[in-house]
Design an enzyme around this catalytic site. Structure first.
Site, PDB file in Angstrom:
ATOM      1  CE1 TYR A 136       1.221  -5.623   0.796  1.00 45.27           C
ATOM      2  CE2 TYR A 136       1.277  -3.782  -0.742  1.00 45.27           C
ATOM      3  CZ  TYR A 136       1.612  -4.335   0.481  1.00 45.27           C
ATOM      4  OH  TYR A 136       2.309  -3.589   1.402  1.00 45.27           O
ATOM      5  CB  SER A 150       0.671  -0.095   1.308  1.00 50.30           C
ATOM      6  OG  SER A 150       1.493   0.126   0.172  1.00 50.30           O
TER       7      SER A 150
END
Length: 306
Positions: A211, A198
């Protein structure tokens, strides 16, 4: 404006996000408004250009975790269009409707056989069973796409529970280790592993501490595994999406935040799964034969040091 479950017809429709019904993890596509674009690429403001396949993955066998919806669904659809003969998709129990819709969509548009496996990838015994089932069915794995992921907001590090921390790492990075560990013995020279990381691995995100940390770990895992497997002829790369309209987003953020989702990137809109999936096709095919240990960045124009 699209109603719930309706596919947008223009990029303007696709990026106008109204108030969403509350979802819990894992999110599901069929409750989203508008439905994420799967295998059309936006072209201008008023039409969609069909994806043009070229047989890049003919007769390949692919295993895609989290392939029931979002980016994983779009990747599965494009792999099928590119001629993959078999695609195994892992999903969780609440995602069953999305998984069967993906299977139906693929088998209507191609000759690809889709094999659905309901397993949580965060546990090694499940990874062993997933690989065992795929190999029993098709005899090999040519492409492993480690895509399953989860994220949870935490307003402060003090409120980040041990359970949430373990759960996020278990799904996002432990699962990648487990699946690679057990899939690699069934992968031959020319095979490919693609991991979903990401933009948060590079920029951070204040309220997604765990995350973002897992996504940074995935970058390092990708680079190290690529060196570990290079002599076997197995390439390992990753894709680092920016703000993409997927069920994970709807299940993670409060509704009032979603109407402006993705507007801070240079392109000033969220991306669609259909705009990310071609990166996976490239990395899975021989077009990227001289690439390993690399990360592609479909993120709406955010410049990162990769």
């Amino acid at each position: 404006m699209c109603s719930k479950g309706e596919t947008p017809q223009t990029i303007n429709e696709a990026t106008k996000i109204p108030k969403q019904p509350t979802q819990t993890q894992p999110g599901v596509s069929h409750e989203m408004q508008p439905t994420p674009l799967v295998h059309h690429l936006p072209s201008g403001d008023d039409h969609l250009e069909e994806y043009r396949a070229a047989g890049k993955l003919e007769n390949k066998i692919a295993l895609i975790t989290g392939g029931d919806s979002g980016i994983g669904r779009s990747v599965a659809c494009l792999f099928a269009l590119e001629g993959a003969s078999g695609i195994a998709i892992t999903y969780l129990p609440r995602e069953e409707k999305d998984a069967f819709e993906t299977k139906e969509r693929i088998e209507k548009q191609s000759k690809t056989e889709v094999f659905l496996i309901c397993k949580d990838v965060g546990y090694e015994e499940n990874a062993i069973e997933i690989v065992k089932q795929v190999v029993h069915k098709w005899g090999r794995i040519d492409i492993l796409v480690n895509n399953a992921s989860e994220q949870h907001l935490a307003d402060s590090i003090e409120n980040l529970s041990a359970d949430q921390l373990e759960r996020t790492f278990r799904t996002n990075i432990f699962g990648m280790f487990y699946l690679a560990k057990h899939a690699v013995p069934h992968m031959k020279k020319g095979s490919a592993i693609i991991n979903t990381t990401s933009v948060t691995a590079y920029k951070g995100f204040a309220n997604l501490l765990d995350y973002s940390s897992t996504k940074g770990a995935i970058v390092s895992f990708t680079r190290s595994l690529s060196q570990h497997l290079v002599e076997r002829g197995i390439r390992v790369n990753a894709v680092a999406p920016g703000p993409i309209w997927t069920p994970l987003i709807v299940a993670s953020f409060p509704s009032e935040k979603l109407e402006t989702f993705g507007q801070k990137v240079p392109m000033k809109r969220p991306g669609q799964p259909s705009e990310v999936a071609p990166s996976y096709v490239f990395l899975a095919s021989c077009d990227s034969s001289y690439m390993t240990g690399q990360v592609l960045h479909p993120n709406g124009g955010t410049v990162v040091n990769s």
